[in-house]
Enzyme design. Structure first.
Site, PDB file in Angstrom:
ATOM      1  N   SER A 131       0.868  -1.184   0.000  1.00 16.74           N
ATOM      2  CA  SER A 131       0.000   0.000   0.000  1.00 16.74           C
ATOM      3  C   SER A 131       0.898   1.226   0.000  1.00 16.74           C
ATOM      4  O   SER A 131       2.062   1.147   0.415  1.00 16.74           O
ATOM      5  CB  SER A 131      -0.861   0.000   1.270  1.00 16.74           C
ATOM      6  OG  SER A 131      -1.479   1.254   1.475  1.00 16.74           O
ATOM      7  N   TYR A 144      -1.756  -0.968  10.418  1.00 20.28           N
ATOM      8  CA  TYR A 144      -1.826  -1.199   8.968  1.00 20.28           C
ATOM      9  C   TYR A 144      -0.548  -0.730   8.281  1.00 20.28           C
ATOM     10  O   TYR A 144       0.038  -1.455   7.460  1.00 20.28           O
ATOM     11  CB  TYR A 144      -3.047  -0.462   8.405  1.00 20.28           C
ATOM     12  CG  TYR A 144      -3.292  -0.683   6.939  1.00 20.28           C
ATOM     13  CD1 TYR A 144      -3.819  -1.886   6.471  1.00 20.28           C
ATOM     14  CD2 TYR A 144      -3.011   0.319   6.009  1.00 20.28           C
ATOM     15  CE1 TYR A 144      -4.058  -2.085   5.122  1.00 20.28           C
ATOM     16  CE2 TYR A 144      -3.248   0.126   4.653  1.00 20.28           C
ATOM     17  CZ  TYR A 144      -3.772  -1.081   4.216  1.00 20.28           C
ATOM     18  OH  TYR A 144      -4.000  -1.274   2.872  1.00 20.28           O
TER      19      TYR A 144
HETATM   20  P1  NAD Z   1     -11.766  -5.626   0.387  1.00 22.66           P
HETATM   21  O1  NAD Z   1     -12.191  -5.349   1.772  1.00 22.66           O
HETATM   22  O2  NAD Z   1     -12.614  -5.161  -0.755  1.00 22.66           O
HETATM   23  O3  NAD Z   1     -11.517  -7.170   0.168  1.00 22.66           O
HETATM   24  C1  NAD Z   1     -10.728  -7.827   1.045  1.00 22.66           C
HETATM   25  C2  NAD Z   1     -11.078  -9.317   0.980  1.00 22.66           C
HETATM   26  O4  NAD Z   1     -10.208  -9.948   1.891  1.00 22.66           O
HETATM   27  C3  NAD Z   1     -12.503  -9.624   1.426  1.00 22.66           C
HETATM   28  O5  NAD Z   1     -13.143 -10.441   0.466  1.00 22.66           O
HETATM   29  C4  NAD Z   1     -12.289 -10.370   2.732  1.00 22.66           C
HETATM   30  O6  NAD Z   1     -13.268 -11.355   3.000  1.00 22.66           O
HETATM   31  C5  NAD Z   1     -10.915 -10.979   2.516  1.00 22.66           C
HETATM   32  N1  NAD Z   1     -10.231 -11.340   3.753  1.00 22.66           N
HETATM   33  C6  NAD Z   1     -10.264 -10.681   4.921  1.00 22.66           C
HETATM   34  N2  NAD Z   1      -9.540 -11.346   5.842  1.00 22.66           N
HETATM   35  C7  NAD Z   1      -9.029 -12.439   5.222  1.00 22.66           C
HETATM   36  C8  NAD Z   1      -8.227 -13.520   5.651  1.00 22.66           C
HETATM   37  N3  NAD Z   1      -7.787 -13.610   6.923  1.00 22.66           N
HETATM   38  N4  NAD Z   1      -7.885 -14.485   4.754  1.00 22.66           N
HETATM   39  C9  NAD Z   1      -8.337 -14.428   3.477  1.00 22.66           C
HETATM   40  N5  NAD Z   1      -9.129 -13.421   3.017  1.00 22.66           N
HETATM   41  C10 NAD Z   1      -9.467 -12.446   3.884  1.00 22.66           C
HETATM   42  O7  NAD Z   1     -10.307  -5.005   0.294  1.00 22.66           O
HETATM   43  P2  NAD Z   1      -9.418  -4.604  -0.977  1.00 22.66           P
HETATM   44  O8  NAD Z   1      -9.494  -3.129  -1.108  1.00 22.66           O
HETATM   45  O9  NAD Z   1      -9.727  -5.464  -2.127  1.00 22.66           O
HETATM   46  O10 NAD Z   1      -7.964  -4.944  -0.398  1.00 22.66           O
HETATM   47  C11 NAD Z   1      -7.135  -5.951  -0.945  1.00 22.66           C
HETATM   48  C12 NAD Z   1      -5.705  -5.654  -0.571  1.00 22.66           C
HETATM   49  O11 NAD Z   1      -5.341  -4.365  -1.071  1.00 22.66           O
HETATM   50  C13 NAD Z   1      -5.434  -5.609   0.926  1.00 22.66           C
HETATM   51  O12 NAD Z   1      -4.166  -6.163   1.214  1.00 22.66           O
HETATM   52  C14 NAD Z   1      -5.442  -4.135   1.226  1.00 22.66           C
HETATM   53  O13 NAD Z   1      -4.720  -3.806   2.390  1.00 22.66           O
HETATM   54  C15 NAD Z   1      -4.790  -3.596  -0.028  1.00 22.66           C
HETATM   55  N6  NAD Z   1      -4.996  -2.170  -0.311  1.00 22.66           N
HETATM   56  C16 NAD Z   1      -6.272  -1.682  -0.456  1.00 22.66           C
HETATM   57  C17 NAD Z   1      -6.437  -0.331  -0.709  1.00 22.66           C
HETATM   58  C18 NAD Z   1      -7.816   0.286  -0.860  1.00 22.66           C
HETATM   59  O14 NAD Z   1      -7.914   1.528  -0.940  1.00 22.66           O
HETATM   60  N7  NAD Z   1      -8.885  -0.497  -0.946  1.00 22.66           N
HETATM   61  C19 NAD Z   1      -5.319   0.513  -0.825  1.00 22.66           C
HETATM   62  C20 NAD Z   1      -4.045  -0.031  -0.686  1.00 22.66           C
HETATM   63  C21 NAD Z   1      -3.908  -1.378  -0.429  1.00 22.66           C
END
Ligand code: NAD
Length: 252
Positions: A131, A144
């Site tokens: 991130s 985080y």
């Molecule tokens: P999201 O909340 O849309 O999806 C996350 C998914 O992870 C969900 O389906 C959830 O059920 C699953 N999950 C949660 N805990 C879990 C576990 N212990 N084992 C397996 N699956 C699990 O989030 P996203 O935005 O798609 O995020 C995906 C990745 O991207 C993450 O690592 C997040 O930190 C990173 N990220 C997101 C953003 C953002 O703005 N959304 C920005 C930077 C990084």
């Protein structure tokens, strides 16, 4: 055609990654902890409930992958949870540990079990989702940000340790991504900063040179590239997909 494992592929960025790899003709295997989101995935994808922070479940998952696929070409260690939005002095120890367990521990377990398979093949690509919080820090999100910095340290180590076996490792750093996860973050940050959700949204957007949020598809396109032969000499890199962050905390 590649065999691709994507953790947390039930929704958001992971689902967009799976969609991109499948559309490019690759086999995808998706894991998540949310049964409903897995049920909604295309039937052609392998999909199963596995918590990335449960070592026994992860070990069993990789045994099934070996049994069914005989190996693995690309793994997207994508699972991560947002953790608490709170000033550092208000972060509960249990919340710190839960965020680190999934966000950093899950990436570690994914790499730990992918490495032997890929070493045996003498090829593979490990794509970790970090991130921009893993580059700049993130006020009110200490667990985080610490976990996402850790993901980059893990990636650098994987790239060095596994490079001699023809295995590449890279980290993608998305900025703020449109979708339900950022909506929850915006609401929580608005409350803690005494601002409206729209003001926080505008702050994030104006903190980038391109002045906009990222989409999950933007991030997936980078994962598809990093998993491809076109990236055969790209390893050990931290690659932002963020519209170029020029102010990492514009609200302060
Ligand atoms: P999201 O909340 O849309 O999806 C996350 C998914 O992870 C969900 O389906 C959830 O059920 C699953 N999950 C949660 N805990 C879990 C576990 N212990 N084992 C397996 N699956 C699990 O989030 P996203 O935005 O798609 O995020 C995906 C990745 O991207 C993450 O690592 C997040 O930190 C990173 N990220 C997101 C953003 C953002 O703005 N959304 C920005 C930077 C990084």
């Amino acid at each position: 055609m590649s065999r691709v494992l994507i953790t947390a592929g039930g929704s958001g960025i992971g689902r967009a990654m799976a969609t991109a790899f499948a559309a490019a003709g690759h086999d995808v295997w998706v894991t998540d902890v949310d049964a409903d989101s897995l049920d909604a995935l295309p039937a052609a994808w392998r999909a199963e409930l596995v918590d990335v922070s449960d070592e026994a479940a992860m070990a069993a998952l990789f045994e099934r992958i070996v049994a069914e696929w005989g190996g693995l070409d690309v793994v997207c260690a994508n699972a991560g949870i947002a953790g608490p939005t709170a000033k550092v002095e208000d972060v509960a120890w249990d919340d710190w540990r839960a965020c680190l367990d999934v966000t950093l521990g899950g990436a570690f377990l994914t790499a730990k079990y992918a490495a032997p398979l890929m070493k045996a093949q003498r090829a593979g690509s490990i794509v970790l989702t970090s991130s921009t919080a893993g580059i700049y820090g993130y006020p009110n999100r200490a667990p985080y940000a610490a976990a996402k910095w850790g993901v980059i340290g893990l990636m650098k180590t994987l790239a060095m340790e596994l490079g001699p076996f023809g295995i590449r490792a890279n980290a993608i750093c998305p900025g703020a991504v449109e979708g339900p996860r950022m909506e929850r973050v915006l609401e929580r940050e608005a409350a803690i900063k005494g601002m409206t959700r729209d003001d926080v949204y505008r702050g994030y957007a104006s903190g980038t040179a391109l002045g906009a949020f990222v989409t999950a598809e933007d991030v997936a396109a980078m994962a598809l590239y990093l998993g491809s032969g076109g990236a055969r000499m790209v390893s050990g890199q931290v690659i932002s997909v963020d519209g170029f962050t020029i102010n990492p905390d514009p609200q302060v």
